[in-house]
Structures are given as C-alpha cells and as structure tokens.
Write a protein that holds these residues in place. Sequence first.
Motif, PDB file in Angstrom:
ATOM      1  N   ASP A 153       0.827  -1.205   0.000  1.00 22.07           N
ATOM      2  CA  ASP A 153       0.000   0.000   0.000  1.00 22.07           C
ATOM      3  C   ASP A 153       0.864   1.259   0.000  1.00 22.07           C
ATOM      4  O   ASP A 153       0.561   2.237  -0.708  1.00 22.07           O
ATOM      5  CB  ASP A 153      -0.923   0.013   1.230  1.00 22.07           C
ATOM      6  N   GLN A 169      -2.335   2.136  -8.571  1.00 17.01           N
ATOM      7  CA  GLN A 169      -3.230   1.226  -7.866  1.00 17.01           C
ATOM      8  C   GLN A 169      -2.838  -0.202  -8.216  1.00 17.01           C
ATOM      9  O   GLN A 169      -2.576  -0.513  -9.376  1.00 17.01           O
ATOM     10  CB  GLN A 169      -4.681   1.490  -8.291  1.00 17.01           C
ATOM     11  N   ILE A 170      -2.786  -1.070  -7.214  1.00 14.65           N
ATOM     12  CA  ILE A 170      -2.398  -2.467  -7.434  1.00 14.65           C
ATOM     13  C   ILE A 170      -3.612  -3.346  -7.163  1.00 14.65           C
ATOM     14  O   ILE A 170      -4.060  -3.468  -6.023  1.00 14.65           O
ATOM     15  CB  ILE A 170      -1.230  -2.871  -6.515  1.00 14.65           C
ATOM     16  N   ASP A 171      -4.155  -3.940  -8.218  1.00 21.99           N
ATOM     17  CA  ASP A 171      -5.373  -4.730  -8.091  1.00 21.99           C
ATOM     18  C   ASP A 171      -5.130  -6.230  -7.966  1.00 21.99           C
ATOM     19  O   ASP A 171      -6.047  -6.976  -7.623  1.00 21.99           O
ATOM     20  CB  ASP A 171      -6.285  -4.487  -9.301  1.00 21.99           C
ATOM     21  N   ASN A 172      -3.937  -6.668  -8.278  1.00 23.11           N
ATOM     22  CA  ASN A 172      -3.669  -8.112  -8.312  1.00 23.11           C
ATOM     23  C   ASN A 172      -2.374  -8.449  -7.572  1.00 23.11           C
ATOM     24  O   ASN A 172      -1.512  -9.150  -8.098  1.00 23.11           O
ATOM     25  CB  ASN A 172      -3.609  -8.617  -9.749  1.00 23.11           C
ATOM     26  N   LEU A 214      -8.500 -13.663  -7.372  1.00 23.52           N
ATOM     27  CA  LEU A 214      -8.179 -13.665  -8.804  1.00 23.52           C
ATOM     28  C   LEU A 214      -8.824 -14.843  -9.507  1.00 23.52           C
ATOM     29  O   LEU A 214      -8.978 -15.906  -8.937  1.00 23.52           O
ATOM     30  CB  LEU A 214      -6.667 -13.677  -9.002  1.00 23.52           C
TER      31      LEU A 214
END
Length: 355
Positions: A287, A296-299, A355
């Motif tokens: 974060d 932004q890191i979605d995975n 995922l």
Amino acid sequence: MSATDQTTSVRQGEELDVQAVDQYLKQHIEELEGTPQVRQFQGGASNLTYLLSYPGKDLVLRRPPFGKKAKSAHDMGREFRILNQLNAGFPYCPKAYVHCTDESVTGCEFYVMEKVEGTILRADIPTELGLDESKTRELCKSFIDKLVELHNVDYVACGLGDLGKPEGYVKRQVEGWIDRYQKAATPDAPGWEPVIAWLREHMPADHPKPGIVHNDYRLDNVILDPNDPMRIIGVLDWELTTLGDPLMELGNTLAYWIEANDPADHQATRLQPSNAPGMLTRQEFADYYAERAGIQIDNLDYYYVFGMFRLAGITQQIYYRYYHGQTSNPRFAGFIVMNKQLEQRSLAVIQQSAL
C-alpha cells in the motif's frame, strides 16, 4: 554490524589466487601497495564476494560461483556496466573499478568495486543501532522510497535503454523461471504444478511504465549510514538487474518479507529483520509503495505468488549445486526445506485469492 564484521575466512574450495589477482589489480588501479588480506563475505548465495584489504584501501571482488551455473546468470561484465552507468541516476551504486575478462588470472571473469563503509542488516537489527519502533518504521519506509526512486530512474538518460526488453516481461519471467526451476530439479524437490498452472492462467498485462528492476531488493542488500541508520547510502548485488515490470519486482521483494505474525516455520527462513516492531506488513508495504508510486495495485496476490515461485527457483538452483557436491557451503543443505515451505505458502495464497 559493519560490512567488514560480516566477513570470514575464505571457505575451502572457494579460494582466490591472491598473487595473480594482486598483480592484475596493480596494473589497473593506482595507489595499491603491499599484499592484500583476503576474507570472504558471509552473505549472499549466488556470486561469491571477497574483501581485499590493502594498506589504506579496501576493495570488494565479485566472481561467479563454482559448479554448474545457469547459462545467462553471473555476467560480471553486465553487472560492472550497470554499476558504472546507473550511478548517474541512482547514486547508491558502489563505484566499479575494473572488470577482468582474462580467465587465466583466477579461473573466471571478475570485477572489483569500492567498499562502501556502513551497516548491513542481517536477520535482526543490532541493539546498538538504537532503533525503536518509530525509527524502525521510518527505516522501512525509506527502504520502500528507494525502490520507488529506482523504478522512476530515467534509464535511457543513464545509457541503459538496451539493458532489457520490457515488452512481454511478465510472460518471459514466468516461463523463464518455470524452465529454470525444472532444469534444477532434484529428486527431493517439489513439483509446483498447481502454482505453475495458476501463474500461467492469471498472467497480467505488463505494467504501462516499465523501469529498472533490481531483482534482489532486500534489506540485507542495502547499506545504512553508520552515523544515521535511517539513511540508506548504498544498494548492493545488481547481478539480476534489467528493465521490466516494477510490480514483478515488488512481488519478488515481498517474497522475502517475513512479517511478525507469520508462523514459526516461515520465521525460520527469514533473512532480514522484516518482523521487527515497526516494520510494515506485506500489505502495508504494498500500500505504501502504491501511494508513493501513484498507482493502484489490483492483483497483488499474483505478484506475491510469482515472487515466491521465483525465490524457490533461486534456492533450488543453489541447492542443486549442493546436492551434486559442487559447493560445500553447509547452509545450502536447508534450501530444499525453504523451497517446500515456499510452495505451501503459495498454495495458501492462491486458495484465498480473489483472482
């Protein structure tokens, strides 16, 4: 603990021809006098690193390991070039003095660089540094800030635009480490089949902004200012550096990041003080990285699982040499246990992943 304090007598079977190295260096580096005292750095499990102490000047020599090596690994000339050129945009690289391509000197290529005086952390933070929880948190954030800074370096301006091929980086890394792992397999090694299938199935697109990735960014690869342990003054071990996806690098770093609440078997594999009071958790680490990088890191699960699989590949390559008697370093015997633990950790993340 200073870098010098972390040296030991040269391990049997990993000796240098000191006379030949000394003669070569005096032809290429000015003001060297006398005969160097040679000791070996304890850390590191890939390239071998030696301290050459001349009267009035300390040097560090890096050479490939003995035994079977991956075809593309341990390129001394490439590492030498990175140190010299990247310093213009990321002034935490030690100065490299000379790259020897004449294998008659000591049986392999090697290069010699300056010794940066400072503190290198290992498994635990020395009490004499006086780092309370607040200062430890500050150090942790500084460590992440340096990673973001590296990923934002203008590598073209540094003359390193040809260092790698960012396009298709994620796929090449995944397939490359699958291949390397399978080639280094020993009869006692886990197969990783479910993890491999998951990595192939959920492969993300490459990051839209590639950058320089160190590929071994850990707390025990940075040097702290001896007068201000919250200040990082050097970054070591540029052997695997290339151009690629910064989020793959984030996953690689998190694979080493054993946090305080991890189970005991995980703690047993810890190489750095990432569990100390004040250190961020893996999620907090990611974060904070995302905040500083403005992304932004979605995975995150994907990058973390890949990092653990890659780490297993590295440990298995080293264990392969130990298993076949190509190195006598006794600490490599436990790398097979670490490999198996990494597989179980990866499966646990996959089981709960969205995922």
